[in-house]
Design a protein around this motif. Structure first.
Motif, PDB file in Angstrom:
ATOM      1  N   ALA A   6    -103.827  -4.774 -49.500  1.00 35.13           N
ATOM      2  CA  ALA A   6    -104.868  -3.972 -48.850  1.00 35.13           C
ATOM      3  C   ALA A   6    -104.365  -2.576 -48.508  1.00 35.13           C
ATOM      4  O   ALA A   6    -105.140  -1.725 -48.108  1.00 35.13           O
ATOM      5  CB  ALA A   6    -105.347  -4.677 -47.587  1.00 35.13           C
ATOM      6  N   ILE A   7    -103.059  -2.351 -48.643  1.00 38.08           N
ATOM      7  CA  ILE A   7    -102.482  -1.069 -48.234  1.00 38.08           C
ATOM      8  C   ILE A   7    -102.476  -0.104 -49.415  1.00 38.08           C
ATOM      9  O   ILE A   7    -102.153  -0.487 -50.536  1.00 38.08           O
ATOM     10  CB  ILE A   7    -101.049  -1.282 -47.703  1.00 38.08           C
ATOM     11  N   SER A   8    -102.847   1.145 -49.162  1.00 35.83           N
ATOM     12  CA  SER A   8    -102.860   2.132 -50.234  1.00 35.83           C
ATOM     13  C   SER A   8    -101.438   2.401 -50.713  1.00 35.83           C
ATOM     14  O   SER A   8    -100.467   2.191 -49.984  1.00 35.83           O
ATOM     15  CB  SER A   8    -103.483   3.427 -49.744  1.00 35.83           C
ATOM     16  N   PHE A   9    -101.329   2.886 -51.950  1.00 34.30           N
ATOM     17  CA  PHE A   9    -100.013   3.207 -52.488  1.00 34.30           C
ATOM     18  C   PHE A   9     -99.336   4.278 -51.625  1.00 34.30           C
ATOM     19  O   PHE A   9     -98.129   4.260 -51.428  1.00 34.30           O
ATOM     20  CB  PHE A   9    -100.139   3.703 -53.925  1.00 34.30           C
ATOM     21  N   VAL A  10    -100.134   5.201 -51.101  1.00 39.26           N
ATOM     22  CA  VAL A  10     -99.554   6.252 -50.271  1.00 39.26           C
ATOM     23  C   VAL A  10     -99.051   5.671 -48.948  1.00 39.26           C
ATOM     24  O   VAL A  10     -97.947   5.973 -48.500  1.00 39.26           O
ATOM     25  CB  VAL A  10    -100.585   7.354 -49.993  1.00 39.26           C
ATOM     26  N   GLY A  11     -99.878   4.791 -48.350  1.00 38.17           N
ATOM     27  CA  GLY A  11     -99.448   4.121 -47.123  1.00 38.17           C
ATOM     28  C   GLY A  11     -98.171   3.336 -47.370  1.00 38.17           C
ATOM     29  O   GLY A  11     -97.232   3.376 -46.569  1.00 38.17           O
ATOM     30  N   PHE A  34     -99.443   6.182 -60.023  1.00 33.24           N
ATOM     31  CA  PHE A  34     -99.374   7.626 -59.860  1.00 33.24           C
ATOM     32  C   PHE A  34     -99.027   7.971 -58.422  1.00 33.24           C
ATOM     33  O   PHE A  34     -98.087   8.718 -58.154  1.00 33.24           O
ATOM     34  CB  PHE A  34    -100.736   8.214 -60.264  1.00 33.24           C
ATOM     35  N   ASP A  35     -99.757   7.359 -57.482  1.00 32.98           N
ATOM     36  CA  ASP A  35     -99.624   7.708 -56.070  1.00 32.98           C
ATOM     37  C   ASP A  35     -98.206   7.469 -55.547  1.00 32.98           C
ATOM     38  O   ASP A  35     -97.686   8.277 -54.780  1.00 32.98           O
ATOM     39  CB  ASP A  35    -100.582   6.900 -55.201  1.00 32.98           C
ATOM     40  N   PHE A  70    -101.076  14.478 -64.216  1.00 30.75           N
ATOM     41  CA  PHE A  70    -101.637  15.169 -63.048  1.00 30.75           C
ATOM     42  C   PHE A  70    -100.983  16.549 -62.908  1.00 30.75           C
ATOM     43  O   PHE A  70    -101.649  17.539 -62.618  1.00 30.75           O
ATOM     44  CB  PHE A  70    -101.386  14.327 -61.801  1.00 30.75           C
ATOM     45  N   ASN A  87    -108.468   3.464 -50.439  1.00 30.57           N
ATOM     46  CA  ASN A  87    -107.059   3.686 -50.724  1.00 30.57           C
ATOM     47  C   ASN A  87    -106.814   4.692 -51.841  1.00 30.57           C
ATOM     48  O   ASN A  87    -105.682   5.063 -52.099  1.00 30.57           O
ATOM     49  CB  ASN A  87    -106.393   2.356 -51.105  1.00 30.57           C
ATOM     50  N   ASP A  88    -107.875   5.105 -52.507  1.00 29.44           N
ATOM     51  CA  ASP A  88    -107.702   5.984 -53.658  1.00 29.44           C
ATOM     52  C   ASP A  88    -107.210   7.371 -53.254  1.00 29.44           C
ATOM     53  O   ASP A  88    -107.623   7.926 -52.245  1.00 29.44           O
ATOM     54  CB  ASP A  88    -109.041   6.130 -54.375  1.00 29.44           C
ATOM     55  N   LEU A  89    -106.329   7.916 -54.066  1.00 30.62           N
ATOM     56  CA  LEU A  89    -105.870   9.281 -53.850  1.00 30.62           C
ATOM     57  C   LEU A  89    -106.299  10.179 -55.005  1.00 30.62           C
ATOM     58  O   LEU A  89    -106.814  11.278 -54.806  1.00 30.62           O
ATOM     59  CB  LEU A  89    -104.341   9.297 -53.724  1.00 30.62           C
ATOM     60  N   LEU A  90    -106.122   9.653 -56.219  1.00 27.98           N
ATOM     61  CA  LEU A  90    -106.320  10.466 -57.417  1.00 27.98           C
ATOM     62  C   LEU A  90    -107.749  11.009 -57.524  1.00 27.98           C
ATOM     63  O   LEU A  90    -107.954  12.221 -57.665  1.00 27.98           O
ATOM     64  CB  LEU A  90    -105.989   9.601 -58.639  1.00 27.98           C
ATOM     65  N   LEU A 116    -108.520  13.579 -54.869  1.00 25.97           N
ATOM     66  CA  LEU A 116    -107.863  14.878 -55.083  1.00 25.97           C
ATOM     67  C   LEU A 116    -108.578  15.676 -56.163  1.00 25.97           C
ATOM     68  O   LEU A 116    -108.736  16.892 -56.051  1.00 25.97           O
ATOM     69  CB  LEU A 116    -106.401  14.680 -55.497  1.00 25.97           C
ATOM     70  N   THR A 139    -105.624   9.367 -47.446  1.00 26.28           N
ATOM     71  CA  THR A 139    -104.464   9.264 -48.332  1.00 26.28           C
ATOM     72  C   THR A 139    -103.932  10.653 -48.676  1.00 26.28           C
ATOM     73  O   THR A 139    -102.721  10.872 -48.690  1.00 26.28           O
ATOM     74  CB  THR A 139    -104.834   8.524 -49.622  1.00 26.28           C
TER      75      THR A 139
END
Lengths: 336, 381
Positions: free
Chosen positions: A152-157, A273-274, A294, B311-314, B317, B330
């Motif tokens: 449930a946690i974002s890649f950034v988190g 990516f994140d 990116f 949760n998405d970043l891409l 952005l 994020t």
């Protein structure tokens, strides 16, 4: 706050709009081809015609969105990859020639292959172990929830969470990163894990494995429970040990599910990516394809031609899995 | 249930699971504990020491003459370096080169006849021949054993100061419509693919399965070009919420259609046949029978899509842009990692704010999530 109200209003408008479309178009169809006509011949012809058109009314918005957001971009990317940075002048295969000579691309490909080798294998294996273990105990469901939670946690988190694990302080000062603290406590010297070329790839991969193991566990656990009891009982009667039963009787019966889990994680890996952006942004030889793309899209002025070329490469890597999935789905539907 | 010869080494299984769970929890627990720790403590000691007292090197600047008294012809300034907090001073000094030169209770000779002493409980006494009102106040370096301090201050800081509150709203604004819109569109399409016979149906299903894995990266550049030209032609900002909602809708549709079709195809045929015999149209069958029956599948997809869009970043952005007022959580976190990577207090609290919502949704709706995963993945045993 007003922005949230605007969002809510848009939701209401959007939903009623869509509902109106579905309701109205159906009503219109029933008006044009009424099912209750004067003579039965007209009525049955009307019903047949309406039945021919109605599916496309139901599918219309979905087809439109899928075409615009997924099908058209594949074609447009191919076209763009043959053009220069502005996307206007035809350059032939120059972007592809550039790509294969580019050190950054070769580094990304190499790293991506490392990720593809390690992450799906490690996540599936750990997920299988976790599934087998938690299925045997009373508090298994609680354990499953906790192992599954990182999903449930974002890649950034997750990147921030793991920054606290990998943090590095110079030798002699107190380590506040968990990993270095353990290394120092065991008598080793602290390392800058994230800034050590080649090996840092594996420390980034650990984050994705941490996230994906729960996914693998949940699905494999369901598959393990679906194994017919008789096969296991027979093995027990024949005197097989627990490990033998697991690896020789149970695992072979769930190969199909293992393959599905493996390919699903493979696709996630290709798109990753994140994590790289947040942890290293490709520094210290940790670049991967998605982040490289990116980079070319926005930084350095933005080169749409080269960006699209990298996107095509990612797409090509996905195609075998796509074909395999479609073949599986068709086989399954014929079975119904 | 899996049965096997388990009684003999049951405790090994229990122990292994405990270790497994602990390993998986540890990183998140670290972040949670850190986010409640005092700003000064986060950066000098590991979070696992949070419950024990820590030894810290700190500085206190004595007030410049405020509250000084004249005793026997000397100016005396008294106070406490700990300033009301609890703790135990183990050493002190008056220069940054030797911050721990003196034991508590001893008298240090500063130049010009000034003396300084700091007691173990933090009380200090400065005394000198001239008033301390001149100058900026004497700096006192001390090493203190500070008991653990937990505080909500980090959260207060990030929610008010660093734009996180704004980003929280932005994330909500992105995620909720992006979850609701595709459900509606997909439900109709899934019904058509499951229960309406028409030529090309199996081809359409195969196409949806194929589109499931098309990498998002593929779509970014072409869509950005379309958005830019449409925005220019119609004269509005191409980076809008509507744009990102539609983008998330497009990207989420294959999974939505796939999940819902699989579920709807499994509904009992008899229910629909008898409704049809009663004269119900497809539209009525769909809205009155299929939609309510499909609630579990709708819920599964809603959770997936919400987690994914939150949760998405891409996509955020690219289609919303990195401007401060449109940054989602994020994106804000990535910025903080870059610009304030050393401010652990801000980083920890911000990260926890951003993961709190999806984790809550996860624990509340786990049942549906698991069901959806299984429907989407377990094929051929």
């Amino acid at each position: 706050m007003s922005q949230l109200w605007a969002a809510l209003a848009t939701i209401v408008i959007g939903i009623s709009g869509a509902a109106l479309y579905f309701w109205g178009s159906n009503l219109l169809l029933d008006r044009i081809y009424p099912a209750r006509a004067a003579d039965t011949a007209t009525a049955s012809r009307n019903i047949a015609r309406a039945a021919l058109i109605r599916p496309w009314l139901f599918l219309g918005p979905a087809i439109l969105a899928l075409t615009l957001y997924l099908v058209y971009p594949v074609i447009a990317s191919l076209w763009l990859s043959l053009h220069d940075r502005s996307g206007e002048n035809f350059v032939g295969l120059a972007n592809y020639r550039w790509l294969f000579g580019d050190a950054g691309f070769r580094e990304s490909m190499f790293n991506n292959f490392l990720w593809l080798l390690v992450v799906p294998a490690a996540s599936t294996f750990l997920g299988l172990i976790a599934a087998a273990l938690t299925d045997k105990i009373a508090w298994g469901n609680l354990a499953k929830s906790l192992i599954f939670m990182p999903m449930a946690i974002s890649f950034v988190g997750a990147a921030v969470i793991w920054k606290f694990v990998y943090d590095y302080r110079a030798e002699g000062s107190e380590q506040i990163g968990l990993l270095n603290a353990i290394v120092v406590a065991l008598g080793g010297t602290p390392e800058a894990w994230i800034a050590t070329p080649f090996w840092n790839n594996f420390f980034l991969m650990a984050i994705l494995v941490w996230i994906q193991t729960g996914f693998a566990m949940v699905i494999l656990s369901a598959a393990l429970r679906g194994i017919p009891e008789e096969t296991i009982e027979a093995a027990v009667l024949d005197g097989a040990s627990g490990l033998q039963i697991f690896f020789k009787i149970m695992v072979p019966q769930i190969w199909g599910t293992i393959a599905v889990v493996w390919t699903t994680i493979t696709i996630t890996v290709l798109k990753v990516f994140d994590i790289v952006l947040a942890m290293t942004n490709g520094q210290w030889n940790s670049q991967v394809l998605a982040n490289l793309m990116f980079d070319w899209m926005f930084r350095g002025g933005g080169d749409f031609g080269r960006g699209a070329t990298i996107a095509i490469v990612i797409m090509l890597l996905v195609v075998p899995i796509m074909v395999w999935n479609i073949r599986n789905a068709r086989k399954e539907m014929e079975g119904r | 249930m899996v049965t096997g010869p388990k009684s003999s080494f049951g405790w090994v299984v229990h122990l292994s699971v405990v270790v497994f769970v602990a390993l998986w929890m540890l990183p998140t627990v670290g972040l949670l504990v850190s986010s409640f720790r005092d700003k000064d403590q986060i950066s000098v000691s590991g979070w696992w020491t949070a419950l024990s007292t820590s030894s810290q090197n700190l500085v206190f600047r004595a007030p410049a003459g405020d509250g000084e008294e004249v005793v026997n012809g000397r100016y005396v300034l008294k106070g406490s370096v700990l300033d009301g907090a609890s703790g135990q001073v183990s050493a002190f000094g008056f220069s940054s080169r030797e911050p721990a030169a003196f034991a508590p209770g001893t008298v240090a000779d500063l130049k010009d006849g000034v003396t300084l002493t700091v007691a173990g409980d933090g009380a200090f006494e400065l005394s000198g021949p001239a008033s301390f009102a001149e100058g900026r106040g004497q700096r006192i370096f001390y090493t203190a054993e500070v008991p653990p301090r937990f505080t909500l201050e980090n959260y207060r800081n990030v929610l008010t100061a660093s734009g996180l509150g704004r980003s929280f709203l932005n994330s909500m604004t992105v995620a909720i419509p992006s979850t609701v819109i595709p459900i509606l569109i997909a439900a109709f399409a899934a019904y058509a693919l499951a229960w309406m016979p028409f030529p090309g149906r199996s081809l359409m299903i195969a196409a949806v399965v194929g589109l499931l894995v098309v990498p998002l990266q593929m779509s970014l550049i072409p869509l950005l070009k379309i958005y830019n030209s449409v925005g220019q032609a119609l004269g509005f900002d191409p980076k809008s919420y509507i744009g990102i909602w539609l983008a998330h809708t497009g990207f989420g549709l294959p999974l939505a259609i796939y999940l819902l079709r699989n579920y709807m195809a499994g509904l009992p045929r008899e229910v629909m046949e008898s409704a049809r015999l009663d004269g119900a149209t497809d539209f009525q069958i769909f809205t009155r029978i299929v939609l309510p029956l499909s609630f579990p599948a709708l819920a599964s997809f809603a959770i997936f899509q919400f987690l994914w869009t939150w949760n998405d970043l891409l996509v955020a952005l690219v289609f919303l842009g990195p401007q401060d007022d449109k940054l989602v959580l994020t994106g804000r976190l990535v910025n903080l990692l870059g610009s304030r990577g050393g401010d652990w207090d801000i980083l920890a609290a911000s990260a926890f704010v951003s993961i709190a919502v999806p984790v809550l949704v996860f624990f509340a709706m786990q049942k549906f999530l698991v069901r959806g995963l299984l429907a989407g993945s377990v094929k051929g045993g």
